[in-house]
Scaffold this active site. Structure first.
Site, PDB file in Angstrom:
ATOM      1  N   HIS A  16       0.843  -1.209   0.000  1.00  0.00           N
ATOM      2  CA  HIS A  16       0.000   0.000   0.000  1.00  0.00           C
ATOM      3  C   HIS A  16       0.874   1.253   0.000  1.00  0.00           C
ATOM      4  O   HIS A  16       0.628   2.210  -0.728  1.00  0.00           O
ATOM      5  CB  HIS A  16      -0.888   0.073   1.254  1.00  0.00           C
ATOM      6  CG  HIS A  16      -1.902  -1.017   1.378  1.00  0.00           C
ATOM      7  ND1 HIS A  16      -2.002  -1.814   2.491  1.00  0.00           N
ATOM      8  CD2 HIS A  16      -2.890  -1.414   0.540  1.00  0.00           C
ATOM      9  CE1 HIS A  16      -3.000  -2.664   2.334  1.00  0.00           C
ATOM     10  NE2 HIS A  16      -3.557  -2.450   1.153  1.00  0.00           N
ATOM     11  N   LYS A  40     -16.315  -7.532   5.165  1.00  0.00           N
ATOM     12  CA  LYS A  40     -15.303  -8.416   5.756  1.00  0.00           C
ATOM     13  C   LYS A  40     -15.216  -8.127   7.259  1.00  0.00           C
ATOM     14  O   LYS A  40     -15.440  -7.007   7.679  1.00  0.00           O
ATOM     15  CB  LYS A  40     -13.921  -8.138   5.161  1.00  0.00           C
ATOM     16  CG  LYS A  40     -13.910  -7.882   3.678  1.00  0.00           C
ATOM     17  CD  LYS A  40     -12.549  -7.325   3.245  1.00  0.00           C
ATOM     18  CE  LYS A  40     -12.507  -7.066   1.757  1.00  0.00           C
ATOM     19  NZ  LYS A  40     -11.269  -6.424   1.316  1.00  0.00           N
ATOM     20  N   ARG A  89      -1.512  -5.633  -8.610  1.00  0.00           N
ATOM     21  CA  ARG A  89      -0.383  -6.512  -8.294  1.00  0.00           C
ATOM     22  C   ARG A  89      -0.155  -7.561  -9.376  1.00  0.00           C
ATOM     23  O   ARG A  89       0.969  -7.883  -9.712  1.00  0.00           O
ATOM     24  CB  ARG A  89      -0.644  -7.251  -6.964  1.00  0.00           C
ATOM     25  CG  ARG A  89      -0.519  -6.362  -5.769  1.00  0.00           C
ATOM     26  CD  ARG A  89      -1.077  -7.045  -4.554  1.00  0.00           C
ATOM     27  NE  ARG A  89      -2.505  -7.299  -4.719  1.00  0.00           N
ATOM     28  CZ  ARG A  89      -3.324  -7.628  -3.746  1.00  0.00           C
ATOM     29  NH1 ARG A  89      -2.860  -7.792  -2.535  1.00  0.00           N
ATOM     30  NH2 ARG A  89      -4.599  -7.820  -3.973  1.00  0.00           N
ATOM     31  N   SER A 127      -2.772  -7.769   2.754  1.00  0.00           N
ATOM     32  CA  SER A 127      -3.016  -7.670   4.199  1.00  0.00           C
ATOM     33  C   SER A 127      -3.367  -9.046   4.762  1.00  0.00           C
ATOM     34  O   SER A 127      -2.951  -9.393   5.866  1.00  0.00           O
ATOM     35  CB  SER A 127      -4.168  -6.701   4.475  1.00  0.00           C
ATOM     36  OG  SER A 127      -3.819  -5.399   4.073  1.00  0.00           O
TER      37      SER A 127
HETATM   38  O1  PNS Z   1      -8.865  -2.804   0.092  1.00  0.00           O
HETATM   39  P1  PNS Z   1     -10.124  -3.248  -0.616  1.00  0.00           P
HETATM   40  O2  PNS Z   1     -10.989  -3.993   0.364  1.00  0.00           O
HETATM   41  O3  PNS Z   1      -9.846  -4.029  -1.861  1.00  0.00           O
HETATM   42  O4  PNS Z   1     -10.911  -1.916  -1.065  1.00  0.00           O
HETATM   43  C1  PNS Z   1     -12.152  -1.971  -1.734  1.00  0.00           C
HETATM   44  C2  PNS Z   1     -12.813  -0.582  -1.835  1.00  0.00           C
HETATM   45  C3  PNS Z   1     -12.923   0.081  -0.481  1.00  0.00           C
HETATM   46  C4  PNS Z   1     -11.979   0.269  -2.754  1.00  0.00           C
HETATM   47  C5  PNS Z   1     -14.215  -0.822  -2.457  1.00  0.00           C
HETATM   48  O5  PNS Z   1     -14.857  -1.837  -1.768  1.00  0.00           O
HETATM   49  C6  PNS Z   1     -15.099   0.442  -2.436  1.00  0.00           C
HETATM   50  O6  PNS Z   1     -14.845   1.387  -3.150  1.00  0.00           O
HETATM   51  N1  PNS Z   1     -16.137   0.418  -1.590  1.00  0.00           N
HETATM   52  C7  PNS Z   1     -17.003   1.543  -1.372  1.00  0.00           C
HETATM   53  C8  PNS Z   1     -18.429   1.242  -1.772  1.00  0.00           C
HETATM   54  C9  PNS Z   1     -18.619   1.448  -3.234  1.00  0.00           C
HETATM   55  O7  PNS Z   1     -18.485   2.539  -3.757  1.00  0.00           O
HETATM   56  N2  PNS Z   1     -18.903   0.354  -3.928  1.00  0.00           N
HETATM   57  C10 PNS Z   1     -19.145   0.380  -5.339  1.00  0.00           C
HETATM   58  C11 PNS Z   1     -17.857   0.257  -6.114  1.00  0.00           C
HETATM   59  S1  PNS Z   1     -18.291  -0.083  -7.777  1.00  0.00           S
END
Ligand code: PNS
Length: 161
Positions: A16, A40, A89, A127
């Site tokens: 990150h 999660k 990645r 993570s």
């Molecule tokens: O570290 P992660 O868990 O891969 O991050 C995922 C994240 C937070 C980027 C994604 O889940 C997100 O943007 N969630 C917010 C809700 C949202 O906007 N969802 C629609 C995305 S199309």
């Protein structure tokens, strides 16, 4: 230009940090935004994750740490940000990220997702892998900053008690 690096950051890793640093060198301001309401079940609380992020990004004056509990595009609007920065990645990340980037652009056409290729040193890092290793007292010093290593040790010690 303001960029947002969204994620769970449970906890923040060198992978990150590599993306955050490179975003900070590219954009005027970077907001690292921790998603509050993830489905999660996280190891660290939002406050703990934010504290660790603040600690490990304190040498970057244009990086700010925040959290959000909303659709990402709503949060972006509130912050008047138009760029989402994500790290890729491996090919396995691509399909999910393509779906998210396409949906976000459908929901708000003025928001762009910029992808950075993770540095190859961290291409295997996540993570969840870090948590698996730390849970069994394995070495994570090369994978996360010292503050995170300490926090993992404390967290798993308190869970074991
Ligand atoms: O570290 P992660 O868990 O891969 O991050 C995922 C994240 C937070 C980027 C994604 O889940 C997100 O943007 N969630 C917010 C809700 C949202 O906007 N969802 C629609 C995305 S199309």
């Amino acid at each position: 230009m303001v960029a947002v690096c969204p994620g769970s950051f449970d906890p923040v890793t060198y992978g990150h940090l590599d993306i955050i640093q490179r975003a900070a060198a590219t954009f005027d301001k970077v907001i690292v935004a921790v998603l509050r309401n993830a489905s999660k079940s996280p190891l660290f609380t939002i406050e703990e994750r934010k504290e660790l992020l603040i600690e490990v990004t304190r040498d970057y004056p244009n990086v700010e740490v925040d959290s959000f509990d909303d659709l990402l595009i709503n949060y972006m609007k509130q912050k008047q940000a138009h760029v989402i920065v994500k790290g890729l990645r491996a090919v396995s990340d691509f399909e999910y990220e393509l779906q998210m980037a396409s949906l976000n652009r459908k929901l708000s056409s003025d928001i762009e997702t910029f992808f950075m290729m993770s540095s190859t040193t961290y291409s295997y890092l996540s993570s969840s892998i870090v948590k698996q290793i730390a849970q069994f007292n394995g070495p994570v010093g090369d994978l996360v900053p010292e503050a995170v290593e300490k926090a993992l040790r404390h967290k798993f010690d308190s869970i074991r008690k």
